[in-house]
Design a protein around this motif. Structure first.
Motif, mmCIF file in Angstrom:
data_model
loop_
_atom_site.group_PDB
_atom_site.id
_atom_site.type_symbol
_atom_site.label_atom_id
_atom_site.label_comp_id
_atom_site.label_asym_id
_atom_site.label_seq_id
_atom_site.Cartn_x
_atom_site.Cartn_y
_atom_site.Cartn_z
ATOM 1 N N GLN A 27 0.838 -1.199 0.000
ATOM 2 C CA GLN A 27 0.000 0.000 0.000
ATOM 3 C C GLN A 27 0.874 1.251 0.000
ATOM 4 O O GLN A 27 0.610 2.224 -0.724
ATOM 5 C CB GLN A 27 -0.923 0.001 1.212
ATOM 6 N N LYS A 30 2.430 1.761 -3.396
ATOM 7 C CA LYS A 30 1.417 2.303 -4.308
ATOM 8 C C LYS A 30 1.310 3.817 -4.157
ATOM 9 O O LYS A 30 1.274 4.551 -5.158
ATOM 10 C CB LYS A 30 0.065 1.640 -4.009
ATOM 11 N N THR A 57 -5.497 -5.938 -4.893
ATOM 12 C CA THR A 57 -5.052 -4.760 -4.163
ATOM 13 C C THR A 57 -4.561 -5.192 -2.786
ATOM 14 O O THR A 57 -4.919 -6.278 -2.304
ATOM 15 C CB THR A 57 -6.194 -3.746 -3.992
ATOM 16 N N PRO A 58 -3.765 -4.359 -2.098
ATOM 17 C CA PRO A 58 -3.329 -4.717 -0.742
ATOM 18 C C PRO A 58 -4.497 -5.011 0.193
ATOM 19 O O PRO A 58 -4.448 -5.959 0.989
ATOM 20 C CB PRO A 58 -2.540 -3.488 -0.303
ATOM 21 N N LYS A 59 -5.555 -4.229 0.099
ATOM 22 C CA LYS A 59 -6.719 -4.455 0.956
ATOM 23 C C LYS A 59 -7.378 -5.799 0.646
ATOM 24 O O LYS A 59 -7.767 -6.543 1.550
ATOM 25 C CB LYS A 59 -7.734 -3.325 0.784
ATOM 26 N N TYR A 242 2.736 -0.765 6.641
ATOM 27 C CA TYR A 242 2.569 0.503 5.932
ATOM 28 C C TYR A 242 3.445 1.591 6.545
ATOM 29 O O TYR A 242 4.204 2.274 5.848
ATOM 30 C CB TYR A 242 1.094 0.920 5.977
ATOM 31 N N ILE A 263 -7.883 3.340 4.727
ATOM 32 C CA ILE A 263 -8.182 1.915 4.588
ATOM 33 C C ILE A 263 -9.041 1.476 5.772
ATOM 34 O O ILE A 263 -8.655 1.614 6.926
ATOM 35 C CB ILE A 263 -6.897 1.065 4.558
#
Length: 276
Positions: A27, A30, A57-59, A242, A263
């Motif tokens: 994340q 990105k 995606t990371p999520k 992160y 997030i």
């Protein structure tokens, strides 16, 4: 000197559920506009590398991990012959849910590291059926049965390269490595699984230093007080990864290109792998 094939490679180390920190690191990358041209992964790092290359995606990666049930989706009990658990349920899950079936089909070239039991050497997979190679990289000796691919039996790549920088070093102008494993003091438990896993962790930690030295930028992700198969802290690990990555990137002169994304993980657990 010949130009190297890839400008930037990223190596994801192994660490079980601690891989949630890798997702937070992605994340951060990105938001700083950093996109790898090739990725490598060992064990859970191989799964993260594969999910990234598949477009998650990371999520979505975190939601994927939250939706996996260890005893239903990942392993099945087995008669102790080569390992206590059979991980073919995970092979089947990945085969059903990943949008690609072969390594060479992935949009981002992906290098998966496993350990060849027959020949006693590390094996870097760059092509072939995807799911069995990812699971081979994750198969901790004694705990999981080895995965047989083309007549050769493989176990967790962490036995040789838990931080797989060397798998891509000669092909990249620059490599960023993310390490999950740090040896913490642990009270002795007199069980086969505990002793086997603790010994394997010590082996993994000992081989990380050589690969760390080969990276242009090595980022240590905070996974303290987190167990390899406990996903209860996976959201916390995401935010730790992160913050760790943002801090190191800023210290090394990288500039943010996107604002910090808010997030929020829903309470509901997600069942299957889901690609955007």
């Amino acid at each position: 000197m010949a130009t190297k094939k890839y400008p930037l490679g990223i190596a994801f180390g192994g660490g079980g559920a601690r891989a949630g920190a890798h997702c937070g690191a992605l994340q951060a990358l990105k938001e700083f506009g950093i996109k790898p041209d090739v990725v490598s992964g060992t064990s859970a790092g191989a799964l993260v590398a594969t999910l990234y290359s598949s477009g998650f995606t990371p999520k979505q990666m975190i939601e994927t991990f939250q939706g996996m049930n260890f005893f239903k989706d990942i392993v099945a009990p087995s008669v102790p012959k080569g390992g206590l658990f059979d991980s073919h349920p995970l092979v089947e899950l990945l085969q059903k849910q990943l949008p690609y079936s072969r390594l060479e089909e992935l949009p981002v070239p992906t290098f998966i590291v496993a350990s060849d039991l027959e020949h006693g050497v590390p094996k870097v997979f760059t092509k072939g059926e995807l799911a069995p190679r990812v699971v081979a990289s994750c198969s901790i000796p004694v705990i999981f049965q080895p995965i047989c691919i083309n007549g050769i039996h493989y176990v967790d790549g962490g036995a040789f390269q838990n931080l797989p920088v060397s798998a891509i070093r000669q092909k990249c102008e620059k490599v960023i490595a993310f390490n999950l494993f740090h040896l913490e003091e642990e009270k002795y438990k007199d069980t086969l699984v505990s002793v086997a896993y603790r010994a394997f962790v010590m082996m993994m930690v000992s081989n990380v230093a050589a690969d760390t030295a080969q990276a242009d930028l090595s980022i240590e992700l905070d996974t303290s007080d987190c167990k390899a198969y406990d996903i209860s802290k996976i959201e916390d690990l995401f935010f730790r990864g992160y913050e760790n990555t943002v801090k190191v990137l800023e210290e090394n002169g990288y500039q943010r290109v996107l604002p910090k994304e808010v997030i929020d993980f829903p309470k509901k657990k997600h069942k299957a792998l889901r690609k955007r």
